[in-house]
Every structure is written in structure tokens, then in C-alpha cells.
Design a protein around this motif. Structure first.
Motif, PDB file in Angstrom:
ATOM      1  N   TRP A  17      -1.222   1.213  -3.953  1.00 62.47           N
ATOM      2  CA  TRP A  17      -2.668   1.443  -3.949  1.00 62.47           C
ATOM      3  C   TRP A  17      -3.009   2.213  -2.693  1.00 62.47           C
ATOM      4  O   TRP A  17      -2.498   1.952  -1.607  1.00 62.47           O
ATOM      5  N   VAL A  18      -3.897   3.134  -2.804  1.00 60.57           N
ATOM      6  CA  VAL A  18      -4.358   3.870  -1.636  1.00 60.57           C
ATOM      7  C   VAL A  18      -5.872   3.895  -1.653  1.00 60.57           C
ATOM      8  O   VAL A  18      -6.476   4.168  -2.678  1.00 60.57           O
ATOM      9  N   ASP A  19      -6.487   3.577  -0.531  1.00 65.29           N
ATOM     10  CA  ASP A  19      -7.950   3.570  -0.507  1.00 65.29           C
ATOM     11  C   ASP A  19      -8.470   4.904   0.010  1.00 65.29           C
ATOM     12  O   ASP A  19      -7.750   5.872   0.136  1.00 65.29           O
ATOM     13  N   PRO A  68      -1.963  -4.283  -2.198  1.00 63.08           N
ATOM     14  CA  PRO A  68      -1.148  -4.812  -1.111  1.00 63.08           C
ATOM     15  C   PRO A  68      -1.522  -6.240  -0.757  1.00 63.08           C
ATOM     16  O   PRO A  68      -2.688  -6.597  -0.704  1.00 63.08           O
ATOM     17  N   ASP A  69      -0.501  -7.052  -0.488  1.00 64.15           N
ATOM     18  CA  ASP A  69      -0.666  -8.435  -0.042  1.00 64.15           C
ATOM     19  C   ASP A  69      -1.350  -9.316  -1.067  1.00 64.15           C
ATOM     20  O   ASP A  69      -1.807 -10.396  -0.755  1.00 64.15           O
ATOM     21  N   SER A  70      -1.465  -8.849  -2.336  1.00 64.95           N
ATOM     22  CA  SER A  70      -2.096  -9.678  -3.356  1.00 64.95           C
ATOM     23  C   SER A  70      -1.113 -10.129  -4.411  1.00 64.95           C
ATOM     24  O   SER A  70      -1.332 -11.136  -5.060  1.00 64.95           O
ATOM     25  N   VAL A 628      -6.386 -10.289  -9.750  1.00 65.85           N
ATOM     26  CA  VAL A 628      -5.845 -10.886  -8.536  1.00 65.85           C
ATOM     27  C   VAL A 628      -6.995 -11.680  -7.916  1.00 65.85           C
ATOM     28  O   VAL A 628      -8.164 -11.406  -8.200  1.00 65.85           O
ATOM     29  N   PRO A 629      -6.716 -12.683  -7.102  1.00 69.29           N
ATOM     30  CA  PRO A 629      -7.814 -13.498  -6.576  1.00 69.29           C
ATOM     31  C   PRO A 629      -8.775 -12.726  -5.683  1.00 69.29           C
ATOM     32  O   PRO A 629      -9.983 -12.778  -5.873  1.00 69.29           O
ATOM     33  N   VAL A 630      -8.236 -11.979  -4.693  1.00 67.87           N
ATOM     34  CA  VAL A 630      -9.088 -11.335  -3.694  1.00 67.87           C
ATOM     35  C   VAL A 630      -8.575  -9.929  -3.418  1.00 67.87           C
ATOM     36  O   VAL A 630      -7.368  -9.716  -3.304  1.00 67.87           O
ATOM     37  N   VAL A 631      -9.486  -8.966  -3.352  1.00 70.13           N
ATOM     38  CA  VAL A 631      -9.153  -7.603  -2.919  1.00 70.13           C
ATOM     39  C   VAL A 631      -9.647  -7.451  -1.486  1.00 70.13           C
ATOM     40  O   VAL A 631     -10.842  -7.616  -1.231  1.00 70.13           O
ATOM     41  N   PRO A 632      -8.764  -7.137  -0.528  1.00 69.19           N
ATOM     42  CA  PRO A 632      -9.214  -6.969   0.863  1.00 69.19           C
ATOM     43  C   PRO A 632     -10.279  -5.880   0.963  1.00 69.19           C
ATOM     44  O   PRO A 632     -10.286  -4.915   0.200  1.00 69.19           O
ATOM     45  N   GLY A 657     -11.573  -8.878  -6.895  1.00 67.31           N
ATOM     46  CA  GLY A 657     -10.771  -9.928  -7.493  1.00 67.31           C
ATOM     47  C   GLY A 657     -11.667 -10.971  -8.140  1.00 67.31           C
ATOM     48  O   GLY A 657     -12.878 -11.003  -7.904  1.00 67.31           O
ATOM     49  N   TYR A 658     -11.062 -11.853  -8.933  1.00 68.36           N
ATOM     50  CA  TYR A 658     -11.899 -12.829  -9.647  1.00 68.36           C
ATOM     51  C   TYR A 658     -12.440 -13.917  -8.721  1.00 68.36           C
ATOM     52  O   TYR A 658     -13.284 -14.709  -9.124  1.00 68.36           O
ATOM     53  N   LYS A 659     -11.978 -13.963  -7.466  1.00 67.72           N
ATOM     54  CA  LYS A 659     -12.529 -14.905  -6.498  1.00 67.72           C
ATOM     55  C   LYS A 659     -13.473 -14.225  -5.509  1.00 67.72           C
ATOM     56  O   LYS A 659     -14.085 -14.886  -4.665  1.00 67.72           O
TER      57      LYS A 659
END
Length: 831
Positions: A17-19, A68-70, A628-632, A657-659
Motif C-alpha cells: 500500500w502506498v499513501d 502495513p502492520d494490519s 482489517v480492524p484499523v487503518v493507520p 477499518g471496521y473498528k
């Protein structure tokens, strides 16, 4: 971020993923493929081929779910004291429901089986003990808790975990560009890997299996919502019923009235949030568990130490042999001892796996066993006390303190289940499986603490109706067990799939899980289903209602999304209109909300036809919920240029993310969006400069590629020896991709070359447009079934789905945008 290049295990570099601040060309421009040579008999050799990756001046050419990290949960190292403190806190959130089960388990079991000998008591006690040891202790503590999604638990977490390993997603915002969500890595060939790949292919190929998987998840969620109705009713009424034998003349009507009053108070304080009273929960439940264990030891020593014989499972056989059909009916009461076990997994996101394991093994499990053994010892001496077994077994001097603590514990257990219901509905809303309703976040520190007014008052009304109608904990217990067992069976099915597909467990060990635990749960399910006419129909009715709502919303949303994909505008048509888009461009930024990740939405064409002018900068914003729960926050936005530079059109995908909480102030959202867009424009200019520096090198190698291709054709050399920078796609790469609606190489522009090579002109234009303000361009859509559709489809879409759309929150309400900044246009989607 995952590192590029070849991993030691032999896996090919996965996309990243690239932002907006980092584009795809940040990764090395060369990919390496390893091919096994088949010409050698003694040993295989690997030959490598370098292939130039297709260049793209955007940041969307990436895997959709590879955040990343998810994808992998990294447990933070915490100290022993911190873990013990967290384990203490779990008592008030996770174990409230299971902790209050001694209030009613034996009274319900022996309402079906009269006590005629000690075998009945020992058999029932043995059943309860081994049920707790097998389901919560063995299944959840040691197996299910490990099947978490980045530290999150519950049925939707299991579904999102599976969705990242196979293309089984049936959520409404998926396109071809964001379907590559597989996280498989190449490993040495093993039977487990081959089996996992076969399962993956079958799931991806058959739409019926995808739909079945989604239905399983929705059914589990619906059952948890049903528990949110039954848990408060059962817990509160069981606690209050202790007054019947203590206060003379305290009738059933009084129990019902007091229970309703407590329920009204309980649901009325929900709007203040659990954080306001949460600090009280753990100490109260700790005192409750301590009392359960202490009173249990007291009863065992005072009345009958021989109840320890129930550790011998032979008494279960004797219990069934003696009571036959009645014993089968008593299983429905026995299953109540594990109500709330699913909360151990569902509430995992607030705690760590180890803290939940430590709390259960060191406190909850032994105290519950002692409590049940103590009640059984009392029944050995006084078998007629089955109706009030819990309060009768409490020493007389401790009755009122225990009654107060029991009532508070029942309220806490209810509170935990209500909060879990809110969380499940929020997750299903985020993944497009529930109509949009108002969500209030009651805590700035903890994003999981939410309050949903509509659901809260619905649960309260249903609880009052249940208590006033059934008027007995026995009848409510008949309904309570069905919902709990069905949720457990859904978890067993999903975790089995995780074992086969993701963990790649040995087939024999993987099959032992559903065979052992699934068989036990199926036996309990058959027992509780026999009580359908005695109140068991209630959770099935609740679950069916919510399942229909959720599936109808998902079905209609998917059809609407597919309709948008079919009707999207060709990029060639936009190019023909020119940079003015066939109208007047006025200063300002227009944020056009749509659900397409690629292509020009038909909504944009409707605005061009309706409005006399369009904004100087147009951004197609797609709110995308990924499993995924959380997207930074740094990974929130992805950008892509749409059309030539002088069009000033961009695509922005905002991922949640869904959280994640999406209650952002519109001003902060706008500032963050523009800041990310500026970073993207600067990075794009850097990529252009690098490309211009590489162009002489490319030209020389282009001539070599032509000669090498001629030599290859003449000599029959295979494709591996084509030169590194073979430009077979050059002619095609400079054309617009009408499918994706963007440009593969830097688009042509009518601006001067010096402005083309520098981002300052476009950045100044962007800032000027920002000063004129933002306008939100939204659709006021109507979804209708086509005339040739089946009658059932017309009924579902034109009436049920249309009713839900009319009565749910509009998109503008979720955006928290002033009405003066919103422009709507009517759209009709024929599905």
C-alpha cells in the motif's frame, strides 16, 4: 511496510500500500521471477529474469488489503504487572455473563429432572464441570483466542481474516483493482500448503460457498444481537427473584415490576458511556467471584465433601441412564453455565490474549467450579431447595450483601452484552451489512466505547416485553440457550476454516477440532431445539429478523454498486470534452462522493448536465471499508490522477477499518485530504524528473531490444533472454486506459513545459481553490429492480431495501457537513 526484493523463503515481493506521500515507484523498479529449470535430471537449477514493472504515476496500483502492520498482529511486550492489571480488568468486561450463571443453572436443570437420589445431583454437577472445562477452557482459551485478526475477535474478525487469504469477499465496495487480497506466500511444497491452496480455489470459484460463508457470519452476528435482548432479561430477573423467599408476600408480579425498573435504569444510563462507570466493574466482579468461591468452599465442607466424586465422568453416564428423556431435556439448562463464553473472543480487542487466559484460569474457572460444587453439596442435604438454590445456599447473615452484589453483577453482565451488541452492529455497518444509523462515541480515549440510540431503545423495549410476557427465568432460559449454542457453532465452523486455510494445520488435528467441540455443541443444540415451543422460538425470531435486515441491506448495496460499475463514464468521453469538461470551471474544490475505486461515476455526468459550472478542482472521493480492524492515519488516503494535468481531477480513496471511528470534523478531513494531495503532487513531480533523467538510457536499450527480439525469433531462444528493458508495451502505455479511468504514463497537458515539470503551479492552483472552499457533491439515489427481474427480487429491492434506505441515516449526516456546502442530484439505479 513490507520490504521489497526476494525473501529468504523464496517468496516473491508482495505489493505494498502506498499513501499520498509515497508512490509505487518507491519500491525497486525491477521484479525478480525464479523459474525452475526442467532440463536437468539430477538437480534443478533456478534461472532469474528481470522484468521492468509497469510504471504508473499514481499511488493506487497496489494490493487492496495489504495494509502495513494490519495483516499481522504484533503483540507489544508488556510487563507482568501490566498484564495482571489487564487480567483484573477483564473480570468486569468479559466474564460478567458467565459469572452470573450460578444464579440460575441448577434451578433450570432440576426443573426438568427431579432429584430422587445423589446420582442426579452428581450427574448434573459432572455435566456442568466438564462442559465448562471443554468449551470455555479448552476451546476458547487455548484455540479460538489464537484465531484473532490483528488482536480483534468476533465473527466479523474471523471473516476479515479469511477474506485476506482468499477472494471470498461479498462486501459492496470491491472492484477488480481491489480483489487481490491473498496473503499466501510461496513455501516449500507441503501437503498442508497444497490442501490450503485447493480450499482457497474452491472458495473463490463457487459463489454459493462465498454466500454461505457470509450467511454464517451474519447469522452469528444476529445471534449475538439476540443475546443482547435475553442476557439483561435473564440476569436481572434471576437476581431479583431472590427476594421472593426472603420477603413475605413478595410475588411474581413484584419480581417483574422491579426487574423492569432496573432494566429501564440500565438502558437509560447507556448514553453516558461505559467509561463513566467502567472503573467500578472489575472490583465488583472480583468481589463476586471471591464470594462464589468462598461460599462454595463453605458449603462443601459443611454439607457434603463427597460431591468431589463428580470429577468422575461416569456419573454423567449414570445420570442419562437413570433419567433418559428427562436428562436430555436437562441439557438445555446445563448449557447455561457457559453463556458468555463467546464474549472471551468477541471482547478480545480491548485486552490481550494472555490477560484473558490468565483471568479465566486463575480466577474465573476455579471460582465457578467451587460455586457449583457448593450448590450441589447443599442439594445433597436439602434437595427441595432447587428453585432458590443459589440464595438458599448462602449463609443467612450474608444474604443482603450477596443480594446487592448479585444485582450489581447482573447489571454488569447485561452492560457487557449490550456493549458487545453495539460493537457488532458498528462492525456490520462498516462492512456494508447493516443500514446506516446514528453512532455516538462516548469516549475520546477508547474508540470501542460507543452508544447507538436506536438499538439501545429497541433492546430496552424488547427486554421489557420478554420479562412481562415470560414472567419466569425458566422460560427465558429455554430461549437463552439456543442463541448461545448457535453462536458457538458458527465460531467452530469459521475457526476450522482458519485452521485449514491459514494455519495449514495437519489434517488430523484440524478435523479433531470440529469433531470434538462441534459434536458437543451439536448435542447441546439438539437439546435446546427441543424447547422451541417452550420459548426457544424467541431468539430464532430475533435472529431471523436481524439476519433478513442485514442480508437485504448487503444484497441491495452490492447490486447498487454493480450498477454503478456498469454505468460508469468512459475516459475517452471526458477527454473529448476537454479541460473545461464542456462547461465553466469556477474556483473551488468539489468533493464528489461515490463508491468506485476506478472509472468515472455516472453521477459526475449527471452533475455536468445539471450544473451550469463545475469546480476548478474535482476530487472523486471513495470511502472504502477494508476488512482489517484499523487503518493507520498515515495510510488513510490513496490518490490517483484522473485525466491530463490541466483537468485538475483526482481520485481519492479514504480507507477505514471496521473498528475505525469515522466521526471526523469535516474541516479536519478537508485539511488532511489536501495535505495528502500536496504530498502526492510533489512525489509525482519527482517521479517525472527521474523518468526524464532515465530517458537516454531507455533509448539505447530500446535499440538493443529490437535486435535481441530479432535474434530470439531467429534462433528460437526462449523468453528469458529478452533484454531487461524490453518496451513491448510502449505504444500502448501512452494511451488512456478507459477501464481504469487514469493514465499509465504521465498524461499530456496543454500547460507550458516548465509548469509541467514543476509542481508549484498546480500546488498554487490547489491552494487558491482551497481558499474558495469545499463543496460536497452527493447523489440522492433511488434503487429500483429492472422490469424483467423476478418477483422476489422486485419485492426485496423495491420495498424492503427501499424502506431501509429511506429510514436510515443519509450520507450527509455521516459526513457531518453543513447543508450549505452540499449539492445533491437525483439518480435512479436500475438493478
Amino acid at each position: 511496510m513490507e520490504e521489497g526484493g526476494i525473501e529468504e523463503s523464496g517468496s516473491v515481493r508482495s505489493s505494498r500500500w502506498v499513501d499520498g506521500s509515497e508512490v509505487d515507484s518507491e519500491s525497486p523498479p525491477w521484479s525478480i521471477e525464479e523459474v525452475e529449470s526442467l532440463g536437468m535430471e539430477q538437480q534443478g537449477t533456478l534461472r532469474r529474469r528481470l522484468v521492468k514493472k509497469p510504471r504508473r504515476m499514481d499511488s493506487l496500483d497496489v494490493e487492496a488489503m495489504d495494509i502495513p502492520d494490519s495483516c499481522k498482529h504484533q503483540q507489544k511486550d508488556i510487563s507482568t504487572w501490566s498484564m495482571l492489571a489487564m487480567a483484573f480488568q477483564t473480570l468486569g468486561v468479559v466474564y460478567g455473563d458467565m459469572g452470573t450463571s450460578p444464579l440460575y443453572v441448577f434451578s433450570d436443570v432440576f426443573s426438568k429432572v427431579p432429584i430422587k437420589s445423589e446420582v442426579d445431583v452428581l450427574g448434573a454437577l459432572s455435566l456442568v464441570m466438564y462442559t465448562i472445562a471443554l468449551i470455555p477452557f479448552a476451546k476458547y482459551v487455548f484455540i479460538v483466542l489464537k484465531a484473532n485478526d490483528n488482536g480483534e475477535g468476533g465473527t466479523f474478525a474471523l471473516y476479515s481474516l479469511i477474506c485476506r487469504y482468499a477472494k471470498v469477499n461479498l462486501l459492496p465496495n470491491q472492484q477488480r483493482a481491489d480483489e487481490d487480497i491473498s496473503s499466501f506466500r510461496l513455501k516449500l511444497p507441503t501437503p498442508e500448503l497444497e490442501r490450503a491452496i485447493n480450499i482457497k480455489e474452491k472458495l473463490e470459484r463457487r459463489s454459493s460457498l462465498k454466500r454461505l460463508l457470509l450467511l454464517l457470519v451474519l447469522m452469528g452476528t444476529s445471534m449475538i444481537i439476540g443475546d443482547g435482548i435475553l442476557t439483561p432479561s435473564m440476569s436481572v430477573m434471576s437476581a431479583v427473584s431472590g427476594l421472593q423467599g426472603e420477603i413475605p408476600g413478595f410475588s411474581t408480579d413484584a419480581v417483574v415490576v422491579i426487574s423492569i425498573i432496573i432494566l429501564v435504569v440500565l438502558f437509560s444510563i447507556q448514553r453516558f458511556g461505559t467509561g463513566k462507570v467502567g472503573f467500578m466493574f472489575a472490583p465488583i466482579l472480583a468481589v463476586w467471584f471471591f464470594n462464589l468461591g468462598s461460599i462454595g468452599i463453605y458449603n462443601i465442607l459443611k454439607y457434603d465433601v463427597s460431591v468431589l466424586r463428580a470429577l468422575n465422568p461416569v456419573y454423567i453416564y449414570l445420570f442419562f441412564k437413570r433419567n433418559s428423556t428427562k436428562a436430555w431435556s436437562a441439557l438445555g439448562g446445563c448449557v447455561l453455565c457457559i453463556t458468555g463464553a463467546e464474549a472471551m473472543f468477541a471482547d478480545l480487542g480491548h485486552f490481550s490474549v494472555k490477560s484473558i487466559q490468565v483471568a479465566f484460569t486463575s480466577m474465573v474457572f476455579p471460582c465457578l467450579l467451587l460455586a457449583y460444587m457448593g450448590q450441589a453439596a447443599y442439594l445433597m442435604r436439602y434437595p427441595s431447595s432447587v428453585e432458590r438454590i443459589f440464595y438458599d445456599s448462602v449463609p443467612e447473615i450474608l444474604f443482603w450483601p450477596i443480594f446487592v452484589i448479585a444485582t450489581l453483577a447482573a447489571m454488569i453482565a447485561s452492560q457487557a452484552m449490550i456493549s458487545a451488541t453495539f460493537s457488532c452492529i458498528k462492525q456490520s455497518m462498516a462492512l456494508g451489512c447493516f443500514p446506516r444509523i446514528k453512532i455516538i462515541h462516548t469516549s475520546k480515549r477508547f474508540m470501542g466505547q460507543i452508544y447507538i440510540p436506536v438499538i439501545n431503545w429497541f433492546l430496552m423495549i424488547m427486554c421489557i416485553i420478554v420479562v412481562a410476557t415470560f414472567r419466569s427465568t425458566t422460560d427465558i432460559a429455554n430461549a437463552y440457550g439456543i442463541a448461545e449454542v448457535l453462536v458457538m457453532m458458527v465460531s467452530t465452523s469459521l475457526v476450522t476454516l482458519v485452521m485449514l486455510l491459514i494455519w495449514q494445520t495437519n489434517i488430523l488435528l484440524a478435523l479433531c477440532f470440529p469433531i470434538i467441540f462441534g459434536a458437543v455443541e451439536f448435542i447441546y443444540l439438539c437439546a435446546v431445539l427441543s424447547k422451541i415451543l417452550e420459548g426457544g422460538w424467541l431468539p430464532l425470531a430475533f435472529a431471523t429478523f436481524f439476519l433478513c435486515v442485514m442480508y437485504t441491506w448487503n444484497y441491495g448495496s452490492v447490486l447498487k454498486y454493480q450498477s454503478e460499475i456498469r454505468e460508469k463514464i468512459s475516459m475517452d468521453f471526458i477527454v473529448e470534452l476537454g479541460s473545461t469538461l464542456g462547461t465553466t470551471r469556477v474556483p473551488g474544490i468539489g468533493l464528489l462522493y461515490n463508491e468506485l475505486v476506478q472509472g468515472i461515476p455516472s453521477l459526475f455526468g449527471q452533475f455536468l448536465l445539471t450544473l451550469p459550472a463545475i469546480h476548478s478542482t474535482v476530487i472523486f472521493v471513495c470511502i472504502k471499508y477494508v476488512p482489517v480492524p484499523v487503518v493507520p492515519q498515515g495510510e488513510r488516503f490513496l490518490f490517483r490522477r484522473v485525466g491530463p494535468k490541466d483537468y485538475h481531477m483526482f481520485r481519492c480513496v479514504a480507507r477505514y477499518g471496521y473498528k475505525d471511528i469515522r466521526k471526523e470534523d469535516h474541516r479536519s478531513f478537508e485539511l488532511l485530504l489536501v495535505e495528502s494531495l500536496e504530498k502526492f503532487l510533489r512525489r509525482e513531480a519527482q517521479e517525472l524528473a527521474l523518468e526524464m533523467m532515465m530517458s537516454p538510457f531507455d533509448t539505447e536499450l530500446d535499440n538493443e531490444s529490437v535486435r535481441s527480439q530479432d535474434l530470439s525469433a531467429a534462433s528460437g531462444v526462449d523468453d528469458l533472454q529478452v533484454p531487461l528493458l524490453s518496451n513491448r508495451e510502449t505504444g500502448k502505455s501512452r494511451n488512456y486506459d478507459s477501464e481504469e479511468g487514469d493514465v499509465s504514463w504521465l498524461p499530456s497537458s496543454s500547460m507550458p513545459p516548465e509548469e509541467d515539470s514543476s509542481p508549484e503551479y498546480e500546488l498554487s492552483t490547489l491552494r487558491e481553490a482551497m481558499n474558495y472552499g469545499f463543496t460536497y457533491l452527493l447523489a440522492h439515489g433511488d434503487v429500483r429492480a429492472r422490469k424483467e427481474s423476478w418477483f422476489l427480487k422486485k419485492l426485496v429491492i423495491n420495498y424492503f431495501y427501499a424502506f431501509l434506505r429511506r429510514n436510515c441515516r443519509a450520507g450527509a449526516a455521516n459526513l457531518s457537513v453543513p447543508h450549505m456546502n452540499i449539492i445533491r442530484v437525483g439518480m435512479t439505479y436500475m438493478v
